[in-house]
Motif scaffolding. Structure first.
Motif, mmCIF file in Angstrom:
data_model
loop_
_atom_site.group_PDB
_atom_site.id
_atom_site.type_symbol
_atom_site.label_atom_id
_atom_site.label_comp_id
_atom_site.label_asym_id
_atom_site.label_seq_id
_atom_site.Cartn_x
_atom_site.Cartn_y
_atom_site.Cartn_z
ATOM 1 N N SER A 37 -150.789 -63.717 -26.804
ATOM 2 C CA SER A 37 -151.271 -64.843 -26.313
ATOM 3 C C SER A 37 -150.877 -65.767 -25.818
ATOM 4 C CB SER A 37 -152.293 -65.580 -27.468
ATOM 5 O OG SER A 37 -151.761 -66.051 -28.405
ATOM 6 N N PHE A 38 -148.921 -66.231 -26.076
ATOM 7 C CA PHE A 38 -148.366 -66.887 -25.375
ATOM 8 C C PHE A 38 -148.186 -66.367 -23.809
ATOM 9 C CE2 PHE A 38 -144.080 -68.396 -24.076
ATOM 10 C CZ PHE A 38 -144.568 -69.316 -24.140
ATOM 11 N N ILE A 39 -147.878 -64.878 -23.837
ATOM 12 C CA ILE A 39 -148.362 -64.054 -22.476
ATOM 13 C C ILE A 39 -148.911 -64.291 -21.311
ATOM 14 C CG2 ILE A 39 -147.347 -61.866 -21.534
ATOM 15 C CD1 ILE A 39 -145.472 -61.152 -24.083
ATOM 16 N N PHE A 40 -150.347 -64.671 -22.093
ATOM 17 C CA PHE A 40 -151.494 -64.865 -21.217
ATOM 18 C C PHE A 40 -151.821 -65.394 -20.606
ATOM 19 C CE2 PHE A 40 -156.095 -64.959 -21.565
ATOM 20 C CZ PHE A 40 -156.145 -64.333 -20.278
ATOM 21 N N GLU A 41 -151.638 -67.005 -21.456
ATOM 22 C CA GLU A 41 -151.507 -67.945 -21.164
ATOM 23 C C GLU A 41 -150.570 -67.950 -20.031
ATOM 24 O OE1 GLU A 41 -153.257 -71.280 -20.740
ATOM 25 O OE2 GLU A 41 -153.801 -69.859 -22.567
ATOM 26 N N LEU A 42 -149.068 -67.312 -19.877
ATOM 27 C CA LEU A 42 -148.151 -67.540 -18.913
ATOM 28 C C LEU A 42 -148.398 -67.106 -17.500
ATOM 29 C CD1 LEU A 42 -144.659 -66.757 -20.903
ATOM 30 C CD2 LEU A 42 -145.343 -68.966 -19.624
ATOM 31 N N LYS A 43 -148.783 -65.879 -17.400
ATOM 32 C CA LYS A 43 -149.779 -65.287 -16.284
ATOM 33 C C LYS A 43 -151.174 -66.042 -15.762
ATOM 34 C CE LYS A 43 -149.562 -60.402 -17.497
ATOM 35 N NZ LYS A 43 -149.636 -59.203 -18.304
ATOM 36 N N LYS A 44 -151.478 -66.370 -16.798
ATOM 37 C CA LYS A 44 -152.808 -67.136 -16.336
ATOM 38 C C LYS A 44 -152.359 -68.229 -16.183
ATOM 39 C CE LYS A 44 -155.796 -69.292 -18.311
ATOM 40 N NZ LYS A 44 -156.803 -69.874 -20.206
ATOM 41 N N ARG A 45 -151.421 -69.346 -15.817
ATOM 42 C CA ARG A 45 -150.957 -70.901 -15.606
ATOM 43 C C ARG A 45 -149.754 -69.930 -14.583
ATOM 44 N NH1 ARG A 45 -150.790 -75.311 -19.037
ATOM 45 N NH2 ARG A 45 -152.037 -74.998 -20.481
ATOM 46 N N TYR A 46 -149.092 -69.874 -13.907
ATOM 47 C CA TYR A 46 -147.894 -68.624 -13.952
ATOM 48 C C TYR A 46 -148.211 -67.561 -13.008
ATOM 49 C CZ TYR A 46 -146.249 -73.311 -16.265
ATOM 50 O OH TYR A 46 -146.748 -73.978 -17.797
ATOM 51 N N ASN A 47 -149.192 -66.925 -12.963
ATOM 52 C CA ASN A 47 -149.349 -65.857 -12.053
ATOM 53 C C ASN A 47 -147.971 -64.970 -11.788
ATOM 54 O OD1 ASN A 47 -150.796 -63.809 -10.190
ATOM 55 N ND2 ASN A 47 -150.497 -64.831 -8.830
ATOM 56 N N VAL A 48 -146.766 -65.253 -13.290
ATOM 57 C CA VAL A 48 -145.809 -64.482 -13.461
ATOM 58 C C VAL A 48 -145.293 -63.265 -13.716
ATOM 59 C CG1 VAL A 48 -145.295 -65.368 -14.825
ATOM 60 C CG2 VAL A 48 -143.477 -64.710 -13.476
ATOM 61 N N LYS A 49 -144.801 -62.249 -13.530
ATOM 62 C CA LYS A 49 -144.454 -60.877 -13.745
ATOM 63 C C LYS A 49 -144.023 -61.044 -14.912
ATOM 64 C CE LYS A 49 -143.972 -56.418 -12.445
ATOM 65 N NZ LYS A 49 -145.019 -55.680 -13.302
ATOM 66 N N ILE A 50 -144.251 -60.860 -16.220
ATOM 67 C CA ILE A 50 -143.369 -60.299 -17.493
ATOM 68 C C ILE A 50 -143.106 -59.305 -17.985
ATOM 69 C CG2 ILE A 50 -144.128 -61.460 -19.898
ATOM 70 C CD1 ILE A 50 -144.924 -63.303 -18.253
ATOM 71 N N TYR A 51 -141.974 -59.271 -18.520
ATOM 72 C CA TYR A 51 -141.137 -57.928 -18.868
ATOM 73 C C TYR A 51 -140.677 -58.469 -20.729
ATOM 74 C CZ TYR A 51 -140.312 -57.478 -13.898
ATOM 75 O OH TYR A 51 -140.364 -56.995 -13.041
ATOM 76 N N ARG A 52 -140.716 -57.787 -21.165
ATOM 77 C CA ARG A 52 -140.738 -57.595 -22.634
ATOM 78 C C ARG A 52 -138.688 -56.848 -23.029
ATOM 79 N NH1 ARG A 52 -144.428 -58.197 -26.564
ATOM 80 N NH2 ARG A 52 -142.895 -59.554 -27.692
ATOM 81 N N GLU A 53 -138.461 -57.525 -23.948
ATOM 82 C CA GLU A 53 -136.800 -57.356 -24.164
ATOM 83 C C GLU A 53 -136.753 -57.057 -25.878
ATOM 84 O OE1 GLU A 53 -133.373 -55.375 -23.286
ATOM 85 O OE2 GLU A 53 -134.646 -55.662 -22.071
#
Length: 135
Positions: free
Chosen positions: A79-95
């Motif tokens: 849900s944090f990732i969802f919010e990040l994408k919504k707010r900043y329209n940024v590419k997210i990677y997982r490690e």
């Protein structure tokens, strides 16, 4: 990632706080940045970091349990990732972040003692991601 000078933000997500680090693709190094407590309007602090660093992407630690069952934090992270994408329209990677807290605690001595462990964990996650994806 087009630009080799690209700034990447890394996040070590925890239940009460998140560790932040920034790195540059050209040097493939990361530096611990800050720790933000997840309370009140912590998004204001995250906004400030996005404004200052303007990251091209975000790498978020992916906790894994030994038996491969989903980590208890995974739903919160999603849900944090969802919010990040919504707010900043940024590419997210997982490690995969196995061992990063242990590594960070080893680093957490001497001159580095006053820097938060969570921020070091984020830096380790980011360096690991950069080595794996852009060697």
């Amino acid at each position: 990632m087009g630009n080799i000078m690209t700034t990447i933000l890394a996040i070590d997500y925890g239940q009460k706080k998140i560790g932040l680090a920034v790195g540059q693709m050209i040097t493939q190094t990361a530096q611990p940045l800050d720790v933000i407590f997840i309370k009140g309007d912590f998004w204001l602090k995250i906004n400030k970091i996005f404004k200052e660093w303007q990251p091209a992407a975000v790498v978020i630690g992916e906790p894994k349990l030994a038996d491969d069952t989903p980590h208890p934090l995974e739903k919160l992270i999603e849900s944090f990732i969802f919010e990040l994408k919504k707010r900043y329209n940024v590419k997210i990677y997982r490690e995969n972040e196995a061992f990063t807290s242990f590594e960070a605690s080893q680093y957490h001595t001497g001159a580095n003692y006053n820097k938060p462990v969570d921020a070091h964990a984020a830096a380790i996650i980011l360096e690991s991601w950069m080595r794996a994806n852009h060697a």
